[in-house]
Design a protein around this motif. Structure first.
Motif, mmCIF file in Angstrom:
data_model
loop_
_atom_site.group_PDB
_atom_site.id
_atom_site.type_symbol
_atom_site.label_atom_id
_atom_site.label_comp_id
_atom_site.label_asym_id
_atom_site.label_seq_id
_atom_site.Cartn_x
_atom_site.Cartn_y
_atom_site.Cartn_z
ATOM 1 N N TRP A 183 31.119 33.562 31.623
ATOM 2 C CA TRP A 183 31.428 34.512 32.686
ATOM 3 C C TRP A 183 31.500 33.835 34.045
ATOM 4 C CZ3 TRP A 183 33.178 39.204 31.469
ATOM 5 C CH2 TRP A 183 33.035 39.577 30.127
ATOM 6 N N THR A 184 31.945 32.582 34.049
ATOM 7 C CA THR A 184 32.204 31.878 35.308
ATOM 8 C C THR A 184 33.149 32.717 36.168
ATOM 9 O OG1 THR A 184 31.960 29.731 34.233
ATOM 10 C CG2 THR A 184 33.135 29.770 36.334
ATOM 11 N N PRO A 185 32.852 32.896 37.462
ATOM 12 C CA PRO A 185 33.757 33.666 38.322
ATOM 13 C C PRO A 185 35.176 33.106 38.315
ATOM 14 C CG PRO A 185 31.672 33.324 39.432
ATOM 15 C CD PRO A 185 31.623 32.492 38.181
ATOM 16 N N VAL A 186 36.164 34.002 38.229
ATOM 17 C CA VAL A 186 37.567 33.619 38.154
ATOM 18 C C VAL A 186 38.356 34.326 39.255
ATOM 19 C CG1 VAL A 186 39.699 33.864 36.814
ATOM 20 C CG2 VAL A 186 37.610 33.080 35.692
ATOM 21 N N ILE A 187 39.137 33.543 39.993
ATOM 22 C CA ILE A 187 40.099 34.079 40.953
ATOM 23 C C ILE A 187 41.488 33.704 40.462
ATOM 24 C CG2 ILE A 187 40.987 33.968 43.315
ATOM 25 C CD1 ILE A 187 38.183 33.364 44.276
ATOM 26 N N PHE A 188 42.376 34.688 40.375
ATOM 27 C CA PHE A 188 43.746 34.434 39.953
ATOM 28 C C PHE A 188 44.655 34.226 41.160
ATOM 29 C CE2 PHE A 188 42.337 36.835 36.145
ATOM 30 C CZ PHE A 188 42.687 35.905 35.179
ATOM 31 N N LEU A 189 45.640 33.333 41.010
ATOM 32 C CA LEU A 189 46.726 33.183 41.968
ATOM 33 C C LEU A 189 47.964 33.813 41.335
ATOM 34 C CD1 LEU A 189 46.251 29.450 43.062
ATOM 35 C CD2 LEU A 189 45.290 31.507 44.105
ATOM 36 N N THR A 190 48.610 34.726 42.048
ATOM 37 C CA THR A 190 49.749 35.434 41.480
ATOM 38 C C THR A 190 50.901 35.503 42.468
ATOM 39 O OG1 THR A 190 49.313 37.690 42.276
ATOM 40 C CG2 THR A 190 48.044 36.942 40.386
ATOM 41 N N ALA A 191 52.105 35.695 41.936
ATOM 42 C CA ALA A 191 53.256 35.974 42.789
ATOM 43 C C ALA A 191 53.089 37.371 43.381
ATOM 44 C CB ALA A 191 54.548 35.889 41.985
ATOM 45 N N ARG A 192 53.657 37.592 44.536
ATOM 46 C CA ARG A 192 53.439 38.840 45.261
ATOM 47 C C ARG A 192 53.851 40.067 44.468
ATOM 48 N NH1 ARG A 192 52.153 39.840 50.273
ATOM 49 N NH2 ARG A 192 52.441 37.679 50.885
ATOM 50 N N ASP A 193 54.885 39.972 43.623
ATOM 51 C CA ASP A 193 55.403 41.150 42.926
ATOM 52 C C ASP A 193 54.870 41.283 41.504
ATOM 53 O OD1 ASP A 193 56.694 38.955 41.947
ATOM 54 O OD2 ASP A 193 58.704 39.828 41.983
ATOM 55 N N VAL A 245 46.335 42.997 34.545
ATOM 56 C CA VAL A 245 45.936 42.436 33.251
ATOM 57 C C VAL A 245 44.843 41.392 33.445
ATOM 58 C CG1 VAL A 245 46.692 40.985 31.333
ATOM 59 C CG2 VAL A 245 48.105 42.910 32.066
ATOM 60 N N GLY A 246 45.009 40.543 34.464
ATOM 61 C CA GLY A 246 44.004 39.516 34.728
ATOM 62 C C GLY A 246 42.641 40.104 35.026
ATOM 63 N N LEU A 247 42.597 41.156 35.832
ATOM 64 C CA LEU A 247 41.322 41.798 36.145
ATOM 65 C C LEU A 247 40.737 42.473 34.913
ATOM 66 C CD1 LEU A 247 42.184 43.365 39.630
ATOM 67 C CD2 LEU A 247 40.882 41.290 39.181
ATOM 68 N N GLU A 248 41.599 43.080 34.106
ATOM 69 C CA GLU A 248 41.111 43.750 32.896
ATOM 70 C C GLU A 248 40.526 42.753 31.897
ATOM 71 O OE1 GLU A 248 44.541 45.911 31.632
ATOM 72 O OE2 GLU A 248 44.001 47.707 32.796
ATOM 73 N N LEU A 249 40.980 41.516 31.943
ATOM 74 C CA LEU A 249 40.463 40.490 31.037
ATOM 75 C C LEU A 249 39.178 39.853 31.549
ATOM 76 C CD1 LEU A 249 43.796 38.743 29.972
ATOM 77 C CD2 LEU A 249 42.295 40.119 28.527
ATOM 78 N N GLY A 250 38.712 40.281 32.719
ATOM 79 C CA GLY A 250 37.439 39.762 33.220
ATOM 80 C C GLY A 250 37.551 38.919 34.463
ATOM 81 N N GLY A 251 38.749 38.884 35.085
ATOM 82 C CA GLY A 251 38.879 38.182 36.353
ATOM 83 C C GLY A 251 38.120 38.913 37.445
ATOM 84 N N ASP A 252 37.665 38.181 38.459
ATOM 85 C CA ASP A 252 36.862 38.774 39.525
ATOM 86 C C ASP A 252 37.673 39.119 40.768
ATOM 87 O OD1 ASP A 252 33.864 38.487 38.638
ATOM 88 O OD2 ASP A 252 34.849 36.635 38.050
ATOM 89 N N ASP A 253 38.774 38.408 40.987
ATOM 90 C CA ASP A 253 39.547 38.627 42.205
ATOM 91 C C ASP A 253 40.916 37.988 42.012
ATOM 92 O OD1 ASP A 253 40.163 39.445 44.765
ATOM 93 O OD2 ASP A 253 38.617 38.253 45.759
ATOM 94 N N TYR A 254 41.837 38.277 42.946
ATOM 95 C CA TYR A 254 43.133 37.613 42.911
ATOM 96 C C TYR A 254 43.636 37.412 44.330
ATOM 97 C CZ TYR A 254 45.172 42.219 43.792
ATOM 98 O OH TYR A 254 45.482 43.425 44.344
ATOM 99 N N VAL A 255 44.489 36.420 44.498
ATOM 100 C CA VAL A 255 45.128 36.132 45.777
ATOM 101 C C VAL A 255 46.613 35.998 45.502
ATOM 102 C CG1 VAL A 255 45.337 34.499 47.689
ATOM 103 C CG2 VAL A 255 43.092 34.959 46.691
ATOM 104 N N THR A 256 47.439 36.656 46.309
ATOM 105 C CA THR A 256 48.876 36.620 46.083
ATOM 106 C C THR A 256 49.538 35.497 46.884
ATOM 107 O OG1 THR A 256 49.187 38.283 47.813
ATOM 108 C CG2 THR A 256 49.040 39.070 45.549
ATOM 109 N N LYS A 257 50.544 34.904 46.274
ATOM 110 C CA LYS A 257 51.323 33.860 46.940
ATOM 111 C C LYS A 257 52.450 34.498 47.748
ATOM 112 C CE LYS A 257 50.742 30.488 43.178
ATOM 113 N NZ LYS A 257 51.454 29.691 42.173
ATOM 114 N N PRO A 258 52.785 33.922 48.914
ATOM 115 C CA PRO A 258 52.098 32.811 49.577
ATOM 116 C C PRO A 258 50.782 33.285 50.177
ATOM 117 C CG PRO A 258 53.846 33.637 50.976
ATOM 118 C CD PRO A 258 53.954 34.395 49.688
ATOM 119 N N PHE A 259 49.798 32.389 50.221
ATOM 120 C CA PHE A 259 48.481 32.779 50.703
ATOM 121 C C PHE A 259 47.968 31.771 51.721
ATOM 122 C CE2 PHE A 259 47.921 30.205 46.900
ATOM 123 C CZ PHE A 259 47.008 29.253 47.325
#
Length: 228
Positions: A78-88, A95-109
């Motif tokens: 359960w290591t904390p996970v932040i996803f990088l994603t395209a804006r759209d 899906v990433g959050l539902e799989l156990g991700g903790d946060d996300y940041v959209t590109k460009p960031f």
């Protein structure tokens, strides 16, 4: 790989200029950084190095970031996970959050914003106060000191963010929190980041609570509350 006192952050990003920029900013803040450029190598590094946090691009060669997260969670990691994603890519973010991700940041960031997110996530994961009272609501028992939760006598496995969200709601039963308030209190950033994150995490917490899920109630048009 660099190794410093704040712990190692794993960055899995196939765009090398982005990976190098993230490495630079994290290193400046005192974190060790391991960079991998494809999903298969990223998963192997996560299992081998046990980082304090993982930053995973969703679109990766070999294995995408959501699959890395899914396999780590299946391992009980359960290591904390932040996803990088395209804006759209809203679907990918959810899906990433539902799989156990903790946060996300959209590109460009902004690299500074990403580092701020990492620091906030690690602060939440590390805070342990033995003086915090155990919180009980119905069949739910949450122990902030031990960071444990049971429902109907059943031990639950929550991500750091899921735990903090539930703890915040249970801290003031009956109090209705807006999504913006929860973003600020639990994630540590403002409402412009998007409130969908809150909805997805509440859904995940409810799924894990099972029969006790009804204790977390949606207040239409406002937010969420833990029923007193």
């Amino acid at each position: 790989m660099t190794d410093t006192g704040k712990g190692l952050v794993l960055v899995v990003e196939d765009e090398r200029p982005i990976a190098d920029l993230v490495r630079l900013y994290l290193s400046r803040e005192g974190y060790g950084v391991q960079v991998e450029h494809d999903g298969t190598a990223g998963l192997a590094a996560a299992r081998r190095l046990h980082p304090v946090a993982c930053i995973l691009d969703i679109a990766l060669p070999g294995m995408d970031g959501t699959e890395i997260c899914r396999r780590l969670r299946a391992d009980g990691d359960w290591t904390p996970v932040i996803f990088l994603t395209a804006r759209d890519d809203e679907v990918d973010r959810i899906v990433g959050l539902e799989l156990g991700g903790d946060d996300y940041v959209t590109k460009p960031f902004s690299p500074r914003e990403l580092v701020t997110r990492v620091k906030a996530l690690l602060r939440r994961a590390a805070v342990v106060s033995e003086t915090d009272r155990v919180r009980t609501l119905g069949t739910l028992v949450l122990d902030p000191g031990r960071r444990t939760v049971t429902a109907d006598g059943r031990a639950l496995t929550l991500t750091a963010t899921e735990f903090d969200l539930l703890a915040h709601l249970l801290g003031r039963p009956g109090r209705v929190f807006t999504r913006e308030e929860l973003l600020a209190a639990v994630w540590g950033y403002a409402s412009h980041a998007g409130t969908r994150t809150v909805d997805v995490h509440v859904a995940q917490v409810r799924a894990k609570l099972g029969p006790a899920a009804g204790l977390i109630r949606t207040v239409r048009g406002v937010g969420y509350t833990a029923d007193a």
